[in-house]
Design a protein around this motif. Structure first.
Motif, PDB file in Angstrom:
ATOM      1  N   PHE A  64       0.851  -1.194   0.000  1.00 34.76           N
ATOM      2  CA  PHE A  64       0.000   0.000   0.000  1.00 34.76           C
ATOM      3  C   PHE A  64       0.885   1.242   0.000  1.00 34.76           C
ATOM      4  CE2 PHE A  64      -2.874  -3.212   1.749  1.00 34.76           C
ATOM      5  CZ  PHE A  64      -4.010  -2.967   1.000  1.00 34.76           C
ATOM      6  N   LYS A  65       0.577   2.178  -0.874  1.00 37.41           N
ATOM      7  CA  LYS A  65       1.455   3.331  -1.083  1.00 37.41           C
ATOM      8  C   LYS A  65       1.070   4.521  -0.197  1.00 37.41           C
ATOM      9  CE  LYS A  65       3.836   1.376  -4.363  1.00 37.41           C
ATOM     10  NZ  LYS A  65       5.178   0.902  -4.093  1.00 37.41           N
ATOM     11  N   THR A  66       2.050   5.356   0.065  1.00 30.66           N
ATOM     12  CA  THR A  66       1.809   6.652   0.700  1.00 30.66           C
ATOM     13  C   THR A  66       2.820   7.645   0.167  1.00 30.66           C
ATOM     14  OG1 THR A  66       1.801   7.900   2.767  1.00 30.66           O
ATOM     15  CG2 THR A  66       3.257   5.999   2.679  1.00 30.66           C
ATOM     16  N   GLY A  67       2.376   8.875  -0.012  1.00 31.03           N
ATOM     17  CA  GLY A  67       3.304   9.915  -0.471  1.00 31.03           C
ATOM     18  C   GLY A  67       3.916  10.667   0.700  1.00 31.03           C
ATOM     19  N   ASP A  68       3.491  10.319   1.916  1.00 28.82           N
ATOM     20  CA  ASP A  68       3.938  11.038   3.107  1.00 28.82           C
ATOM     21  C   ASP A  68       5.001  10.229   3.833  1.00 28.82           C
ATOM     22  OD1 ASP A  68       4.292  12.450   5.410  1.00 28.82           O
ATOM     23  OD2 ASP A  68       2.184  12.528   5.975  1.00 28.82           O
ATOM     24  N   VAL A  69       6.243  10.689   3.773  1.00 24.89           N
ATOM     25  CA  VAL A  69       7.339   9.956   4.430  1.00 24.89           C
ATOM     26  C   VAL A  69       7.946  10.774   5.573  1.00 24.89           C
ATOM     27  CG1 VAL A  69       7.898   8.483   2.459  1.00 24.89           C
ATOM     28  CG2 VAL A  69       8.996  10.725   2.670  1.00 24.89           C
ATOM     29  N   ARG A  70       7.185  11.744   6.112  1.00 28.07           N
ATOM     30  CA  ARG A  70       7.717  12.610   7.176  1.00 28.07           C
ATOM     31  C   ARG A  70       8.152  11.821   8.404  1.00 28.07           C
ATOM     32  NH1 ARG A  70       3.067  16.047   8.874  1.00 28.07           N
ATOM     33  NH2 ARG A  70       1.955  14.208   8.144  1.00 28.07           N
ATOM     34  N   VAL A  71       7.347  10.826   8.789  1.00 30.99           N
ATOM     35  CA  VAL A  71       7.652  10.042   9.981  1.00 30.99           C
ATOM     36  C   VAL A  71       8.961   9.279   9.791  1.00 30.99           C
ATOM     37  CG1 VAL A  71       6.899   8.015  11.285  1.00 30.99           C
ATOM     38  CG2 VAL A  71       5.304   9.877  10.891  1.00 30.99           C
ATOM     39  N   SER A  72       9.125   8.674   8.618  1.00 32.70           N
ATOM     40  CA  SER A  72      10.367   7.946   8.318  1.00 32.70           C
ATOM     41  C   SER A  72      11.561   8.893   8.340  1.00 32.70           C
ATOM     42  CB  SER A  72      10.281   7.271   6.946  1.00 32.70           C
ATOM     43  OG  SER A  72       9.220   6.344   6.918  1.00 32.70           O
ATOM     44  N   GLU A  73      11.392  10.060   7.733  1.00 25.39           N
ATOM     45  CA  GLU A  73      12.496  11.025   7.684  1.00 25.39           C
ATOM     46  C   GLU A  73      12.884  11.486   9.092  1.00 25.39           C
ATOM     47  OE1 GLU A  73      11.565  12.907   3.254  1.00 25.39           O
ATOM     48  OE2 GLU A  73      10.895  13.975   5.045  1.00 25.39           O
ATOM     49  N   TYR A  74      11.887  11.698   9.940  1.00 31.30           N
ATOM     50  CA  TYR A  74      12.166  12.115  11.322  1.00 31.30           C
ATOM     51  C   TYR A  74      13.011  11.059  12.034  1.00 31.30           C
ATOM     52  CZ  TYR A  74      11.538  13.689  16.126  1.00 31.30           C
ATOM     53  OH  TYR A  74      11.783  14.112  17.414  1.00 31.30           O
ATOM     54  N   LEU A 102      -5.614   2.544  10.970  1.00 25.54           N
ATOM     55  CA  LEU A 102      -4.936   1.287  11.270  1.00 25.54           C
ATOM     56  C   LEU A 102      -3.539   1.507  11.864  1.00 25.54           C
ATOM     57  CD1 LEU A 102      -5.999  -0.718   8.077  1.00 25.54           C
ATOM     58  CD2 LEU A 102      -7.160  -0.587  10.279  1.00 25.54           C
ATOM     59  N   GLY A 103      -3.260   2.716  12.305  1.00 23.99           N
ATOM     60  CA  GLY A 103      -2.002   2.998  13.003  1.00 23.99           C
ATOM     61  C   GLY A 103      -0.769   2.775  12.143  1.00 23.99           C
ATOM     62  N   CYS A 104      -0.903   3.065  10.855  1.00 26.55           N
ATOM     63  CA  CYS A 104       0.178   2.749   9.919  1.00 26.55           C
ATOM     64  C   CYS A 104       1.434   3.586  10.166  1.00 26.55           C
ATOM     65  CB  CYS A 104      -0.325   2.964   8.492  1.00 26.55           C
ATOM     66  SG  CYS A 104       0.612   2.049   7.297  1.00 26.55           S
ATOM     67  N   SER A 105       1.261   4.860  10.463  1.00 25.59           N
ATOM     68  CA  SER A 105       2.445   5.716  10.662  1.00 25.59           C
ATOM     69  C   SER A 105       3.231   5.278  11.903  1.00 25.59           C
ATOM     70  CB  SER A 105       2.048   7.193  10.765  1.00 25.59           C
ATOM     71  OG  SER A 105       1.133   7.395  11.809  1.00 25.59           O
ATOM     72  N   ALA A 106       2.530   4.836  12.943  1.00 25.55           N
ATOM     73  CA  ALA A 106       3.217   4.322  14.133  1.00 25.55           C
ATOM     74  C   ALA A 106       4.001   3.060  13.791  1.00 25.55           C
ATOM     75  CB  ALA A 106       2.205   4.019  15.242  1.00 25.55           C
ATOM     76  N   ALA A 107       3.395   2.185  12.984  1.00 22.28           N
ATOM     77  CA  ALA A 107       4.066   0.937  12.596  1.00 22.28           C
ATOM     78  C   ALA A 107       5.290   1.218  11.730  1.00 22.28           C
ATOM     79  CB  ALA A 107       3.079   0.029  11.855  1.00 22.28           C
ATOM     80  N   VAL A 108       5.178   2.232  10.868  1.00 27.67           N
ATOM     81  CA  VAL A 108       6.328   2.650  10.053  1.00 27.67           C
ATOM     82  C   VAL A 108       7.449   3.151  10.966  1.00 27.67           C
ATOM     83  CG1 VAL A 108       7.119   4.501   8.504  1.00 27.67           C
ATOM     84  CG2 VAL A 108       5.116   3.142   7.891  1.00 27.67           C
ATOM     85  N   ALA A 109       7.104   4.050  11.876  1.00 31.19           N
ATOM     86  CA  ALA A 109       8.105   4.669  12.756  1.00 31.19           C
ATOM     87  C   ALA A 109       8.786   3.635  13.645  1.00 31.19           C
ATOM     88  CB  ALA A 109       7.451   5.750  13.618  1.00 31.19           C
ATOM     89  N   LEU A 110       8.002   2.745  14.239  1.00 29.14           N
ATOM     90  CA  LEU A 110       8.541   1.798  15.210  1.00 29.14           C
ATOM     91  C   LEU A 110       9.358   0.688  14.539  1.00 29.14           C
ATOM     92  CD1 LEU A 110       8.747   1.228  18.171  1.00 29.14           C
ATOM     93  CD2 LEU A 110       6.404   0.352  18.157  1.00 29.14           C
ATOM     94  N   LYS A 128      13.906   3.108  24.648  1.00 33.44           N
ATOM     95  CA  LYS A 128      14.418   4.331  24.006  1.00 33.44           C
ATOM     96  C   LYS A 128      14.031   4.373  22.530  1.00 33.44           C
ATOM     97  CE  LYS A 128      17.129   7.919  23.101  1.00 33.44           C
ATOM     98  NZ  LYS A 128      16.631   9.292  23.361  1.00 33.44           N
ATOM     99  N   VAL A 129      14.129   3.230  21.863  1.00 41.80           N
ATOM    100  CA  VAL A 129      13.739   3.142  20.448  1.00 41.80           C
ATOM    101  C   VAL A 129      12.249   3.487  20.302  1.00 41.80           C
ATOM    102  CG1 VAL A 129      13.412   1.520  18.530  1.00 41.80           C
ATOM    103  CG2 VAL A 129      15.543   1.497  19.825  1.00 41.80           C
ATOM    104  N   GLY A 130      11.419   2.949  21.217  1.00 45.04           N
ATOM    105  CA  GLY A 130       9.985   3.253  21.197  1.00 45.04           C
ATOM    106  C   GLY A 130       9.708   4.731  21.417  1.00 45.04           C
ATOM    107  N   GLN A 131      10.525   5.370  22.253  1.00 46.71           N
ATOM    108  CA  GLN A 131      10.338   6.803  22.511  1.00 46.71           C
ATOM    109  C   GLN A 131      10.666   7.642  21.278  1.00 46.71           C
ATOM    110  OE1 GLN A 131      12.592   7.489  26.131  1.00 46.71           O
ATOM    111  NE2 GLN A 131      11.024   6.533  27.404  1.00 46.71           N
ATOM    112  N   ILE A 132      11.663   7.225  20.507  1.00 46.56           N
ATOM    113  CA  ILE A 132      11.988   7.939  19.263  1.00 46.56           C
ATOM    114  C   ILE A 132      10.810   7.839  18.293  1.00 46.56           C
ATOM    115  CG2 ILE A 132      13.478   7.923  17.203  1.00 46.56           C
ATOM    116  CD1 ILE A 132      15.784   7.013  19.113  1.00 46.56           C
ATOM    117  N   ALA A 133      10.226   6.646  18.174  1.00 42.41           N
ATOM    118  CA  ALA A 133       9.076   6.452  17.279  1.00 42.41           C
ATOM    119  C   ALA A 133       7.877   7.271  17.757  1.00 42.41           C
ATOM    120  CB  ALA A 133       8.715   4.964  17.215  1.00 42.41           C
ATOM    121  N   HIS A 134       7.649   7.296  19.068  1.00 42.54           N
ATOM    122  CA  HIS A 134       6.541   8.082  19.634  1.00 42.54           C
ATOM    123  C   HIS A 134       6.720   9.569  19.313  1.00 42.54           C
ATOM    124  CE1 HIS A 134       3.498   9.330  22.620  1.00 42.54           C
ATOM    125  NE2 HIS A 134       4.357  10.271  22.976  1.00 42.54           N
ATOM    126  N   LEU A 135       7.930  10.073  19.482  1.00 41.05           N
ATOM    127  CA  LEU A 135       8.202  11.487  19.178  1.00 41.05           C
ATOM    128  C   LEU A 135       7.971  11.794  17.709  1.00 41.05           C
ATOM    129  CD1 LEU A 135      11.383  12.341  21.302  1.00 41.05           C
ATOM    130  CD2 LEU A 135       9.051  13.158  21.627  1.00 41.05           C
TER     131      LEU A 135
END
Length: 298
Positions: A64-74, A102-110, A128-135
């Motif tokens: 499934f595609k997304t044009g928004d990669v801000r979370v990954s870039e962060y 479906l919480g996709c951005s959280a799953a991408v970040a984590l 600590k890794v989880g905190q980076i994803a949360h931020l």
């Protein structure tokens, strides 16, 4: 060097936003929901980087595609700050759609944060890794409580807001095995939704959390989810039609926040009947099971 991690998708049935305060690690939501065995698998591949190269990473998305990669870039920028040695190829494999609750951005970040920590040998604790994803979620405005929930997996009631290590939750063990059926119609912007609905959300959401802590009942959870969605006026005529037909057939359902998405937690004996109803409608139908393990290296 290469590493891979998986994070389950997560559905919230109702919630109360906790967004007042200066410490982003303590922001988030109280609420109730569950993680599913579909989600995001992220692979990172490190190679040597030429100092003349401007770019430090490349992000590829499969499924499934997304044009928004801000979370990954962060997340990438957090891990690569001060590290100019590596170029990182990132491959996100999404088997849930983006923007449907479906919480996709959280799953991408984590999943990305876990894979980077392993590949770069950063040595951060899983907390600590989880905190980076949360931020990443908080800073990008893509979610409030999904990282904490999908970090732990299972069916949960979030009793204290915040990142992993700060936020708290209670897990509920359903009395019977349940299949998860989902029908997605249209995406909803989390950022836009939070801006418009926040005052409506909090009064009822907080009360429902307390009631569910007492009962820990799956059917009550689904009923509350529908009631919550109707109260905050996000149930479209199409969603209402699906929910009504399921209910007429004795099948409980709820609404995935934030999306034009109906979910149903059904015992295996009811799965076929529920599936036949959902497949009559013009939406994307997904079938999965509860994921009890949470985010992990793959």
């Amino acid at each position: 060097m290469k590493a891979r991690a998986f994070c389950p998708a997560h559905i919230t049935g109702f919630f109360k936003a906790e967004i007042d305060g200066k410490d982003p690690n303590r922001l988030g939501s109280l609420g109730a929901g569950f993680s599913i065995q579909k989600g995001v698998r992220t692979t990172v591949i490190l190679s040597s980087r030429n100092s003349s190269d401007a770019a430090k990473f490349h992000i590829q998305i499969k499924g499934f595609k997304t044009g928004d990669v801000r979370v990954s870039e962060y997340v990438l920028n957090e891990f690569l700050a001060g590290n100019d040695d590596y170029f990182v190829d990132v491959i996100h494999e999404l088997n849930v759609p983006v923007g449907y609750g479906l919480g996709c951005s959280a799953a991408v970040a984590l999943s990305l944060a876990l894979a980077l920590n392993q590949a770069l040998k950063t040595g951060f604790s899983k907390t600590k890794v989880g905190q980076i994803a949360h931020l990443a979620e908080i800073r990008c405005g893509t979610g409030l409580g999904d990282v904490l929930a999908s970090y732990h997996g299972g069916f949960e009631i979030r009793t204290k807001s915040g990142a992993p290590g700060i936020g708290e939750l209670e897990k509920i063990d359903p009395k019977e095995k349940l299949d998860v059926l989902i029908i997605c119609f249209n995406p909803i912007s989390t950022k836009k939704f939070l801006g418009e609905k926040i005052s409506l959300v909090n009064g009822l959401g907080g009360k429902m959390v307390q009631e569910l802590i007492e009962s820990k009942d799956m059917n009550e959870f689904q009923d509350k989810s529908i009631k919550f969605a109707k109260y905050i006026k996000i149930v479209t005529p199409k969603m209402n039609k699906v929910a009504s037909e399921l209910r007429k057939n004795g099948i409980k359902c709820g609404v995935a926040l934030f999306g034009e998405t109906i979910f149903s937690l059904v015992p295996p004996s009811e799965k076929q009947k529920a599936l036949q109803i959902l497949e009559k409608y013009d939406g994307l139908v997904l079938s999965s099971k509860i994921d009890n393990s949470g985010a992990r290296l793959d």
